[in-house]
Design an enzyme around this catalytic site. Structure first.
Site, PDB file in Angstrom:
ATOM      1  N   ASN A   1     -36.874  51.591 -32.087  1.00  0.00           N
ATOM      2  CA  ASN A   1     -37.836  50.602 -31.597  1.00  0.00           C
ATOM      3  C   ASN A   1     -38.413  51.087 -30.276  1.00  0.00           C
ATOM      4  OD1 ASN A   1     -39.138  47.968 -31.305  1.00  0.00           O
ATOM      5  ND2 ASN A   1     -37.583  47.528 -29.743  1.00  0.00           N
TER       6      ASN A   1
ATOM      7  N   HIS B   1     -39.936  49.691 -26.767  1.00  0.00           N
ATOM      8  CA  HIS B   1     -39.991  48.460 -25.968  1.00  0.00           C
ATOM      9  C   HIS B   1     -40.717  48.762 -24.658  1.00  0.00           C
ATOM     10  CE1 HIS B   1     -38.867  44.489 -24.630  1.00  0.00           C
ATOM     11  NE2 HIS B   1     -38.585  45.043 -23.458  1.00  0.00           N
TER      12      HIS B   1
ATOM     13  N   ASP C   1     -32.840  44.594 -28.546  1.00  0.00           N
ATOM     14  CA  ASP C   1     -33.083  45.614 -27.501  1.00  0.00           C
ATOM     15  C   ASP C   1     -31.781  46.180 -26.937  1.00  0.00           C
ATOM     16  OD1 ASP C   1     -35.883  45.370 -27.750  1.00  0.00           O
ATOM     17  OD2 ASP C   1     -35.917  43.696 -26.346  1.00  0.00           O
TER      18      ASP C   1
HETATM   19  C1  GAR Z   1     -46.257  47.602 -27.559  1.00  0.00           C
HETATM   20  O1  GAR Z   1     -46.420  47.550 -26.168  1.00  0.00           O
HETATM   21  C2  GAR Z   1     -44.791  47.590 -27.914  1.00  0.00           C
HETATM   22  O2  GAR Z   1     -43.982  48.305 -27.017  1.00  0.00           O
HETATM   23  C3  GAR Z   1     -44.484  46.118 -27.834  1.00  0.00           C
HETATM   24  O3  GAR Z   1     -45.621  45.493 -28.390  1.00  0.00           O
HETATM   25  C4  GAR Z   1     -46.768  46.319 -28.225  1.00  0.00           C
HETATM   26  C5  GAR Z   1     -47.381  46.578 -29.579  1.00  0.00           C
HETATM   27  O4  GAR Z   1     -48.606  47.264 -29.455  1.00  0.00           O
HETATM   28  N1  GAR Z   1     -43.264  45.797 -28.528  1.00  0.00           N
HETATM   29  C6  GAR Z   1     -42.439  44.837 -28.127  1.00  0.00           C
HETATM   30  O5  GAR Z   1     -42.652  44.129 -27.179  1.00  0.00           O
HETATM   31  C7  GAR Z   1     -41.187  44.687 -28.975  1.00  0.00           C
HETATM   32  N2  GAR Z   1     -40.169  43.965 -28.242  1.00  0.00           N
HETATM   33  P1  GAR Z   1     -49.223  48.076 -30.670  1.00  0.00           P
HETATM   34  O6  GAR Z   1     -49.278  47.137 -31.871  1.00  0.00           O
HETATM   35  O7  GAR Z   1     -50.611  48.426 -30.175  1.00  0.00           O
HETATM   36  O8  GAR Z   1     -48.362  49.294 -30.928  1.00  0.00           O
END
Ligand code: GAR
Length: 203
Positions: A109, A111, A152
């Site tokens: 994942n 984060h 996480d």
């Molecule tokens: C990213 O910043 C990712 O790290 C976060 O959501 C966004 C998705 O963007 N994920 C989380 O917060 C998971 N806990 P994307 O769809 O443009 O890749």
């Protein structure tokens, strides 16, 4: 042999795009982006996958449906596609302990913070950057980690720090963390894990 990878998404899919671009540059030699699964039928990530010629699937959790039923559908989809490794790239759902136990050290994942700061249940997407700015940290970043039963909480694979600026908004900080950390770390970590999986399959 390449590890067959499913990328799980919910939204815009810029991290998926980083994986597609890295694979296109030959930087994912041990992995194949074999499937993109979304739990949101309107996710733009699905369009990115289609443009790249990657098969897509939508697994929805209907209102009132149990997580177990949703995960049974997800598992069936992954099995039907011979998936060996999962990448959560902006996947906004928490997977159960039962589910993750089926893919030990085979789910990663990304984060958008330096874990253990600003992580765990309730910390996702822009909320993470809101929390970092509210706290007043001067440095944040991104983490790629294995997924276990603790949100996480799995073993960290890679982290990268990113400077917070005085005039940052959650949106500007999110963008810089993506550009300077997430889009770089995630494809590299994916290759590291895919290589290990292909080595294990050879034994
Ligand atoms: C990213 O910043 C990712 O790290 C976060 O959501 C966004 C998705 O963007 N994920 C989380 O917060 C998971 N806990 P994307 O769809 O443009 O890749």
């Amino acid at each position: 042999m390449k590890a067959r990878i499913a990328v799980l998404v919910s939204g815009g899919g810029t991290n998926l795009q980083a994986l597609i671009d890295a694979a296109g540059r030959g930087e994912l030699p041990h992995g194949e982006l074999a499937l993109v699964v979304s739990n949101n039928e309107n996710a733009y990530a699905l369009e990115r996958a289609r443009r790249a010629g990657i098969p897509t699937a939508v697994c929805l959790r209907a209102k009132g449906e149990s997580r177990a039923d949703f995960e049974a559908l997800l598992l069936e989809t992954l099995r039907a596609n011979d998936i060996q490794m999962l990448i959560l790239a902006g996947f906004m759902a928490i997977l159960s302990a039962d589910f993750v136990a089926r893919y030990p050290e085979r789910i990663i994942n990304v984060h958008p913070s330096l874990i253990p700061s600003f992580c765990g249940e309730g910390f996702y997407g822009l909320r993470v950057h809101h929390a970092a700015l509210d706290y007043g940290v001067k440095v944040t970043g991104a983490t790629v980690h294995y997924v276990n039963e603790i949100p996480d909480g799995g073993r960290i694979i890679a982290q990268k720090a990113v400077e917070v600026r005085e005039d940052d908004t959650p949106e500007s900080l999110q963008r810089r963390v993506m550009e300077q950390a997430e889009w770089i770390l995630l494809p590299r970590a994916a290759e590291t894990v895919a290589e290990r999986i292909t080595m294990e399959a050879r034994v």
